[in-house]
Design a protein around this motif. Sequence first.
Motif, PDB file in Angstrom:
ATOM      1  N   CYS A   1       0.864  -1.191   0.000  1.00 43.41           N
ATOM      2  CA  CYS A   1       0.000   0.000   0.000  1.00 43.41           C
ATOM      3  C   CYS A   1       0.893   1.230   0.000  1.00 43.41           C
ATOM      4  CB  CYS A   1      -0.896  -0.008   1.238  1.00 43.41           C
ATOM      5  SG  CYS A   1      -2.001   1.415   1.367  1.00 43.41           S
TER       6      CYS A   1
ATOM      7  N   THR B   1      -8.955  -8.023   1.801  1.00 47.44           N
ATOM      8  CA  THR B   1      -8.081  -7.613   0.711  1.00 47.44           C
ATOM      9  C   THR B   1      -8.966  -7.313  -0.486  1.00 47.44           C
ATOM     10  OG1 THR B   1      -7.792  -9.905  -0.003  1.00 47.44           O
ATOM     11  CG2 THR B   1      -6.098  -8.994   1.465  1.00 47.44           C
TER      12      THR B   1
ATOM     13  N   GLY C   1      -4.014  -5.961  -4.787  1.00 49.05           N
ATOM     14  CA  GLY C   1      -5.094  -6.901  -4.494  1.00 49.05           C
ATOM     15  C   GLY C   1      -4.712  -8.352  -4.740  1.00 49.05           C
ATOM     16  N   ASP C   2      -5.690  -9.238  -4.618  1.00 51.78           N
ATOM     17  CA  ASP C   2      -5.458 -10.670  -4.763  1.00 51.78           C
ATOM     18  C   ASP C   2      -4.944 -11.043  -6.149  1.00 51.78           C
ATOM     19  OD1 ASP C   2      -6.386 -10.899  -2.199  1.00 51.78           O
ATOM     20  OD2 ASP C   2      -8.267 -11.890  -2.720  1.00 51.78           O
TER      21      ASP C   2
ATOM     22  N   ASN D   1      -0.731  -8.537  -1.308  1.00 50.07           N
ATOM     23  CA  ASN D   1      -2.130  -8.093  -1.231  1.00 50.07           C
ATOM     24  C   ASN D   1      -2.420  -7.650   0.198  1.00 50.07           C
ATOM     25  OD1 ASN D   1      -1.786 -10.770  -0.386  1.00 50.07           O
ATOM     26  ND2 ASN D   1      -3.873 -11.356  -0.928  1.00 50.07           N
TER      27      ASN D   1
ATOM     28  N   GLN E   1      -4.168  -6.317   3.533  1.00 49.90           N
ATOM     29  CA  GLN E   1      -5.468  -6.353   4.195  1.00 49.90           C
ATOM     30  C   GLN E   1      -5.746  -4.989   4.826  1.00 49.90           C
ATOM     31  OE1 GLN E   1      -6.483  -8.942   7.820  1.00 49.90           O
ATOM     32  NE2 GLN E   1      -7.398 -10.101   6.134  1.00 49.90           N
TER      33      GLN E   1
ATOM     34  N   GLY F   1     -10.575 -11.957   1.494  1.00 45.74           N
ATOM     35  CA  GLY F   1      -9.204 -11.764   1.948  1.00 45.74           C
ATOM     36  C   GLY F   1      -8.488 -13.056   2.253  1.00 45.74           C
TER      37      GLY F   1
END
Length: 299
Positions: free
Chosen positions: A32, A173, A213-214, A226, A228, A289
């Motif tokens: 992030c 996620t 993301g995933d 990814n 959370q 997630g």
Amino acid sequence: MAVETISLPSIDLANFPAELGKLTVVATGLGCFRIINHGIPVEFLTQTKAAASSFSKLPDDIKLRNRDVIYGSGFSSSRDFMPPSESFGVYDATSSADVVAFCSSMEASPHQREVLSTYASKVHVLVVDIASKVAEGLGLVGCSFQDWPCNMRLNVYHLKEESIGRQAVHAHTDSGLVTLLLEGEIGGLEISDETGKLLAVDPQPGTFLCFIGDVGKAWSNGRLRNVQHRVVCTKAAPRVSIAFIMVSPRDGYVEPQAALVDEEHPRLYQSFDITEYRKLRITDDSLVGNALPLWQADE
């Protein structure tokens, strides 16, 4: 117990290629980061949030016109729970026809139509640029993300005094490759670091947050993280955020990139269809997630 506040790493788009190494470190580590100097005026971002907020004031029969195209792509409401919230969706914000269709269903004014259409166009350019830079940092030169569909979610939280301390969005996620988030003005976002520790993120007007993301983790064969995250009510005030999610290749087929699979980095995930993947996540809350392990590659 109070949650520690983190100052997220900022990626300066006006300072490339010098920032590429930093981008790669945060995309593969924390998962992030904050985007600055992206070229979209703060005043315009404020107008877009105002347009999003206005839809929550519409009658229910109009809101319900925002139907799912795939699971979770249309209107959703948690007004029977605390804190109450509403979310509106544009299935593919890279399509001007989809944006116009959403605006028509919501009986948007000409100004609102112009704002949302312009926002979708500008942020699509931005998310394609970010995804390309992330791929370049992994050594994947020439990857094209122009044709990848992108969902846009307009989130409106009606936070009340009795909501303080409650989760407005449970820990999860994101399902796509990357998400660009125009965050809420009053805070409440928390992310989980590499150790699982929750960290509060203070908003910075005029910037975007980017989440891996995933699909990002699977597509990169586990290189990208990814992250959370969740939203907690910290203040009794309206809160608006807009998520722009680059989902998957146009055919919906997600698989690890061959260039990122070798003896040192064996294949971690099976290929999967993004529609089936998202349906499973949404219809089973326990898998939001936590669904990727179901697609781990056979040893």
